[in-house]
Design an enzyme around this catalytic site. Structure first.
Site, PDB file in Angstrom:
ATOM      1  N   HIS A   9       0.736  -1.271  -0.069  1.00  0.00           N
ATOM      2  CA  HIS A   9       0.155  -0.017  -0.131  1.00  0.00           C
ATOM      3  C   HIS A   9       0.896   1.241  -0.012  1.00  0.00           C
ATOM      4  O   HIS A   9       1.576   1.454   0.842  1.00  0.00           O
ATOM      5  CB  HIS A   9      -0.895  -0.093   1.269  1.00  0.00           C
ATOM      6  CG  HIS A   9      -1.790   1.181   1.442  1.00  0.00           C
ATOM      7  ND1 HIS A   9      -1.673   2.115   2.604  1.00  0.00           N
ATOM      8  CD2 HIS A   9      -2.644   1.670   0.622  1.00  0.00           C
ATOM      9  CE1 HIS A   9      -2.582   2.894   2.447  1.00  0.00           C
ATOM     10  NE2 HIS A   9      -3.412   2.770   1.308  1.00  0.00           N
ATOM     11  N   GLU A  36       0.639  -0.873  -4.781  1.00  0.00           N
ATOM     12  CA  GLU A  36      -0.584  -0.224  -5.035  1.00  0.00           C
ATOM     13  C   GLU A  36      -0.140   1.331  -4.777  1.00  0.00           C
ATOM     14  O   GLU A  36       0.681   1.815  -3.655  1.00  0.00           O
ATOM     15  CB  GLU A  36      -1.660  -0.455  -3.844  1.00  0.00           C
ATOM     16  CG  GLU A  36      -2.736   0.399  -3.852  1.00  0.00           C
ATOM     17  CD  GLU A  36      -2.951   1.722  -3.208  1.00  0.00           C
ATOM     18  OE1 GLU A  36      -3.971   2.536  -3.168  1.00  0.00           O
ATOM     19  OE2 GLU A  36      -1.950   1.960  -2.414  1.00  0.00           O
ATOM     20  N   ASP A  38      -1.121   5.949  -5.715  1.00  0.00           N
ATOM     21  CA  ASP A  38      -2.323   6.862  -6.285  1.00  0.00           C
ATOM     22  C   ASP A  38      -1.729   7.649  -7.250  1.00  0.00           C
ATOM     23  O   ASP A  38      -0.436   8.225  -7.127  1.00  0.00           O
ATOM     24  CB  ASP A  38      -2.621   7.804  -4.666  1.00  0.00           C
ATOM     25  CG  ASP A  38      -2.914   6.750  -3.556  1.00  0.00           C
ATOM     26  OD1 ASP A  38      -4.001   6.221  -3.724  1.00  0.00           O
ATOM     27  OD2 ASP A  38      -2.103   6.610  -2.414  1.00  0.00           O
ATOM     28  N   HIS A  51      -0.788  10.900  -3.048  1.00  0.00           N
ATOM     29  CA  HIS A  51      -2.358  10.665  -2.503  1.00  0.00           C
ATOM     30  C   HIS A  51      -3.172  11.697  -2.507  1.00  0.00           C
ATOM     31  O   HIS A  51      -4.320  11.870  -2.977  1.00  0.00           O
ATOM     32  CB  HIS A  51      -2.284   9.838  -1.053  1.00  0.00           C
ATOM     33  CG  HIS A  51      -3.404   9.601  -0.526  1.00  0.00           C
ATOM     34  ND1 HIS A  51      -4.094  10.285   0.405  1.00  0.00           N
ATOM     35  CD2 HIS A  51      -4.261   8.417  -0.638  1.00  0.00           C
ATOM     36  CE1 HIS A  51      -5.285   9.969   0.654  1.00  0.00           C
ATOM     37  NE2 HIS A  51      -5.408   8.734  -0.009  1.00  0.00           N
ATOM     38  N   GLU A 111      -4.596   3.580  -8.216  1.00  0.00           N
ATOM     39  CA  GLU A 111      -5.880   4.195  -7.965  1.00  0.00           C
ATOM     40  C   GLU A 111      -6.008   5.691  -8.403  1.00  0.00           C
ATOM     41  O   GLU A 111      -5.011   6.448  -8.193  1.00  0.00           O
ATOM     42  CB  GLU A 111      -5.878   4.163  -6.385  1.00  0.00           C
ATOM     43  CG  GLU A 111      -7.107   4.843  -5.694  1.00  0.00           C
ATOM     44  CD  GLU A 111      -7.367   5.133  -4.245  1.00  0.00           C
ATOM     45  OE1 GLU A 111      -8.289   5.939  -3.763  1.00  0.00           O
ATOM     46  OE2 GLU A 111      -6.650   4.548  -3.486  1.00  0.00           O
TER      47      GLU A 111
END
Length: 242
Positions: A9, A36, A38, A51, A111
């Site tokens: 993450h 993962e 952003d 993020h 994401e």
């Protein structure tokens, strides 16, 4: 039986600063299956890995990402409040992260964040970058973003980030542009769990640390974990040690 894949993450963000190349490199060292991260968009439309839509938390600067060019972003350093001036980290571009995953044979979960929702015309550019690697899926809390991704690339895997109140739990089948659901571990209970299983979509869970009983002996309906601590989920190593 195959084990859930493990996505780091924001990289190995439990021990390295989030969404930096250092966090991605550490995740690879720790045996993560994938990263993962952003993505936000700069003023000139460059996808960068960060993020927040603004820089206050990460860099102490009262500026939004969408008001800055990619050239300006390269000069910014993020990090912990009292260390970033001397030991700050630069903000990677999406293409850097994708090429890193390609080189290290890592999967990638991208994401797409608020600034992408605001400029859907640039989703094709992001999809083109992401398509460099095979083991890739794109996620978002904004379902219309996933619809746009599928319009550009029907074969691109997608995942809808769901909460208690942003989906119709009685009609999960309507989310046909989502190949999977990503959710916090708090939703792994009734009345949500059975509905998720019956959807027959891929289920990946975030907010897990590796200490939860379900992560130690994962059920077959879990396809992946998204965690700050990828080393705690090194199933392949555990199997070899047995």
């Amino acid at each position: 039986m195959s084990k859930p894949t493990v996505f780091a993450h924001r990289g190995a963000s439990g021990i390295r600063f989030e969404n930096t190349m250092e966090a991605f490199e550490k995740a690879a060292d720790l045996g993560a299956d994938g990263i993962e991260l952003d993505v936000q968009l700069t003023e000139d439309g460059v996808p960068i890995v960060i993020h927040d839509p603004e820089l206050h938390r990460l860099a102490g600067i009262q500026r939004s990402i969408s008001s800055m060019t990619s050239g300006e972003i390269t000069k910014i350093r993020v990090g912990k409040r009292y260390r970033r001036l001397l030991q700050g980290f630069r903000i990677p571009t999406l293409i850097e992260a994708v090429l890193f995953c390609e080189k290290n044979n890592l999967g990638l979960n991208i994401e797409l964040k608020e600034t992408v929702s605001d400029r859907p015309e640039l989703i094709k550019h992001i999809v083109d970058i992401a398509s460099i690697i095979d083991d890739i899926h794109i996620s978002s809390f904004d379902y219309s973003v996933l619809e746009a991704v599928k319009e550009e690339s029907p074969l691109m895997e997608t995942a809808y980030l769901i909460k208690k109140k942003n989906v119709d739990w009685e009609n999960l089948e309507q989310y046909s542009c989502a190949d999977g659901f990503h959710m916090h571990k708090r939703l792994l209970k009734e009345p949500f769990l059975n509905k998720l299983i019956l959807s027959e979509k891929k289920i990946r869970v975030y907010g897990v640390t590796g200490t939860e009983p379900i992560t130690i002996n994962p059920p077959p309906y879990i396809n992946g974990w998204i965690t700050d601590y990828p080393d705690r989920f090194n199933y392949n190593k555990k199997d070899q040690d047995c």
